[in-house]
Scaffold this active site. Structure first.
Site, PDB file in Angstrom:
ATOM      1  N   ARG A   1       0.870  -1.177   0.000  1.00  0.00           N
ATOM      2  CA  ARG A   1       0.000   0.000   0.000  1.00  0.00           C
ATOM      3  C   ARG A   1       0.910   1.231   0.000  1.00  0.00           C
ATOM      4  NH1 ARG A   1      -0.679   2.808   4.658  1.00  0.00           N
ATOM      5  NH2 ARG A   1      -1.569   1.127   5.868  1.00  0.00           N
TER       6      ARG A   1
ATOM      7  N   HIS B   1      -3.383   4.674   4.464  1.00  0.00           N
ATOM      8  CA  HIS B   1      -4.452   3.674   4.619  1.00  0.00           C
ATOM      9  C   HIS B   1      -5.764   4.245   4.075  1.00  0.00           C
ATOM     10  CE1 HIS B   1      -7.200   0.824   6.417  1.00  0.00           C
ATOM     11  NE2 HIS B   1      -7.816   1.837   6.988  1.00  0.00           N
TER      12      HIS B   1
ATOM     13  N   TYR C   1       4.349   5.776  11.213  1.00  0.00           N
ATOM     14  CA  TYR C   1       4.662   4.384  11.541  1.00  0.00           C
ATOM     15  C   TYR C   1       5.529   3.663  10.505  1.00  0.00           C
ATOM     16  CZ  TYR C   1       0.445   3.694   8.650  1.00  0.00           C
ATOM     17  OH  TYR C   1      -0.490   3.723   7.634  1.00  0.00           O
TER      18      TYR C   1
HETATM   19  C1  LIG Z   1     -14.112  -5.381  12.737  1.00  0.00           C
HETATM   20  C2  LIG Z   1     -13.241  -4.145  12.578  1.00  0.00           C
HETATM   21  N1  LIG Z   1     -12.202  -3.949  13.404  1.00  0.00           N
HETATM   22  C3  LIG Z   1     -11.411  -2.865  13.236  1.00  0.00           C
HETATM   23  C4  LIG Z   1     -11.680  -1.944  12.268  1.00  0.00           C
HETATM   24  C5  LIG Z   1     -10.778  -0.726  12.079  1.00  0.00           C
HETATM   25  N2  LIG Z   1     -10.005  -0.901  10.847  1.00  0.00           N
HETATM   26  C6  LIG Z   1     -10.343  -0.291   9.701  1.00  0.00           C
HETATM   27  S1  LIG Z   1      -9.350  -0.683   8.443  1.00  0.00           S
HETATM   28  C7  LIG Z   1      -8.403  -1.692   9.412  1.00  0.00           C
HETATM   29  C8  LIG Z   1      -7.212  -2.415   8.855  1.00  0.00           C
HETATM   30  C9  LIG Z   1      -7.580  -3.375   7.799  1.00  0.00           C
HETATM   31  O1  LIG Z   1      -6.407  -3.929   7.286  1.00  0.00           O
HETATM   32  P1  LIG Z   1      -6.426  -5.009   6.142  1.00  0.00           P
HETATM   33  O2  LIG Z   1      -7.451  -6.053   6.427  1.00  0.00           O
HETATM   34  O3  LIG Z   1      -5.033  -5.475   5.968  1.00  0.00           O
HETATM   35  O4  LIG Z   1      -6.928  -4.227   4.853  1.00  0.00           O
HETATM   36  P2  LIG Z   1      -6.364  -2.898   4.167  1.00  0.00           P
HETATM   37  O5  LIG Z   1      -7.111  -1.759   4.789  1.00  0.00           O
HETATM   38  O6  LIG Z   1      -4.898  -2.837   4.378  1.00  0.00           O
HETATM   39  O7  LIG Z   1      -6.736  -3.013   2.729  1.00  0.00           O
HETATM   40  C10 LIG Z   1      -8.890  -1.694  10.717  1.00  0.00           C
HETATM   41  C11 LIG Z   1      -8.288  -2.452  11.818  1.00  0.00           C
HETATM   42  C12 LIG Z   1     -12.787  -2.172  11.441  1.00  0.00           C
HETATM   43  N3  LIG Z   1     -13.119  -1.347  10.437  1.00  0.00           N
HETATM   44  N4  LIG Z   1     -13.551  -3.294  11.594  1.00  0.00           N
END
Ligand SMILES: Cc1ncc(C[n+]2csc(CCOP(=O)(O)OP(=O)(O)O)c2C)c(N)n1
Length: 350
Positions: free
Chosen positions: A260, A264, A273
């Site tokens: 990425r 985010h 970070y």
């Molecule tokens: C159930 C839940 N826990 C926490 C969050 C907060 N949150 C939003 S995005 C994210 C990270 C997601 O990472 P990943 O699955 O690797 O996908 P990416 O965003 O990197 O595409 C988190 C922890 C959420 N949206 N839903």
């Protein structure tokens, strides 16, 4: 035993890769997508990049609430989606698969309307076999397994293509979905976009497993790790997984190794970070640069035609934005729609 199966036995440590960063096939005998598929893929990747740029500007202008960019991950998303048929197959996205959603039949103006809060116009038409973006991490995956199970009971040929991130693989929903998919042998292709981060959490803090694709072995179906910046490898591995699923041989997990490059989402500051050298190095593996190099070498497009296409997709985003802005602006009372329960959901707002 197919190549795909062989890679699940853990014998091969390297991600599946077909193209060098210079856009050359690693071995001449490797399959390549048909030229029209390469052209479509490149266009979608350029469109996705243009959409990222525009939505970031709109956010900075205070005109758009939140946007999760695809920058750096375009080949993983587009390459996998090119292997399914939107007229037959289901798409279950996570939160940053914009180019897949567009190819599946959600128009750019509707997509932009969704980001601008114009929710009536954003509605996914009933004949588009796609779930909306999912913000609750991994919550889409039990639905994906369920849809795949349902279509197999109905006896059709539909395959469900679902996406999640590396962080999502630590959620209970991921494991429940994989277990159900494996036990019921449903026609599911699950693409885990391993972009190295779940917001600020690096993938090294998600698992001690060697690879996220190894997760699949525990559920009894193949898992394969692919260079997610290589459109050709993503397309071919997904194509093989789709053939398996259509043949009734059950699910496949595809781990797309990518990065990425940007934030985010528009409310994140990644410099808090990770060292700036990290995204800078990742830019050297840019998936669009790699595909452009192939397209020019193969004579599909010349550099001037690529520049013209960049201008075209920017104009397309601008036109779709004008269209999206012509739809009804959001009203505060719409926030309560669908959460008040029962018949009230069908009543006019207010
Ligand atoms: C159930 C839940 N826990 C926490 C969050 C907060 N949150 C939003 S995005 C994210 C990270 C997601 O990472 P990943 O699955 O690797 O996908 P990416 O965003 O990197 O595409 C988190 C922890 C959420 N949206 N839903």
């Amino acid at each position: 035993m197919s190549d795909l199966d062989r890679r699940t036995t853990g014998g091969e440590d390297e991600p599946v890769r077909f193209l060098t960063q210079d856009g050359q096939l690693i071995r001449p005998d490797l399959p390549r997508p048909p030229d029209d598929v390469v052209r479509e893929g490149l266009r979608l990747m350029l469109l996705s990049r243009a959409l990222d740029e525009k939505c970031t500007i709109l956010h900075r202008q205070g005109r758009l609430g939140l946007y999760a960019p695809v920058h750096g991950q375009e080949a993983a998303v587009v390459g996998s989606h090119l292997a399914i048929d939107p007229a037959v197959d289901w798409l279950v996205p996570a939160s940053r698969e914009q180019p897949a959603m567009l190819r599946h039949g959600w128009t750019l103006d509707r997509l932009l309307a969704s980001l601008l809060g114009r929710i009536d116009a954003a509605r996914i038409p009933d004949d588009v076999r796609m779930l909306p973006r999912q913000q609750a991490i991994a919550a889409q995956l039990p639905h994906a397994a369920g849809i795949a199970w349902a279509t197999s009971i109905q006896g059709g040929r539909a395959v469900t293509l679902a996406y999640c991130g590396d962080g999502a693989t630590s959620e209970g929903d991921f494991h429940e979905a994989c277990n159900l998919a494996g036990v019921m042998e449903v026609p599911l292709v699950l693409v885990v976009i391993n972009n190295q981060y779940a917001i600020s959490t690096p993938v090294s803090r998600q698992t001690r497993a060697r690879r996220l694709s190894d997760r699949a072995l525990g559920y009894g179906f193949p898992g394969v790790t692919v260079d997610g910046n290589d459109l050709f490898a993503m397309y071919e591995v997904t194509r093989q997984a789709v053939v398996r699923a259509r043949d009734g041989q059950g699910p496949t997990l595809i781990e797309a190794m990518t990065y990425r490059v940007g934030f985010h989402n528009t409310s994140d500051n990644p410099s808090l970070y990770r060292h700036p050298s990290e995204p800078a190095e990742a830019e050297e593996r840019d998936p669009i640069t790699r595909l452009v190099a192939y397209a020019v070498w193969a004579g599909l497009l010349d550099a001037a035609a690529v520049d013209a296409q960049r201008a075209e997709v920017r104009a397309e985003v601008e036109a779709a934005l004008d269209q999206a802005l012509s739809y009804d602006a959001p009203r505060p009372e719409q926030i309560f729609r669908h959460i008040t329960g029962g018949a009230r959901d069908n009543q006019p707002d207010g």
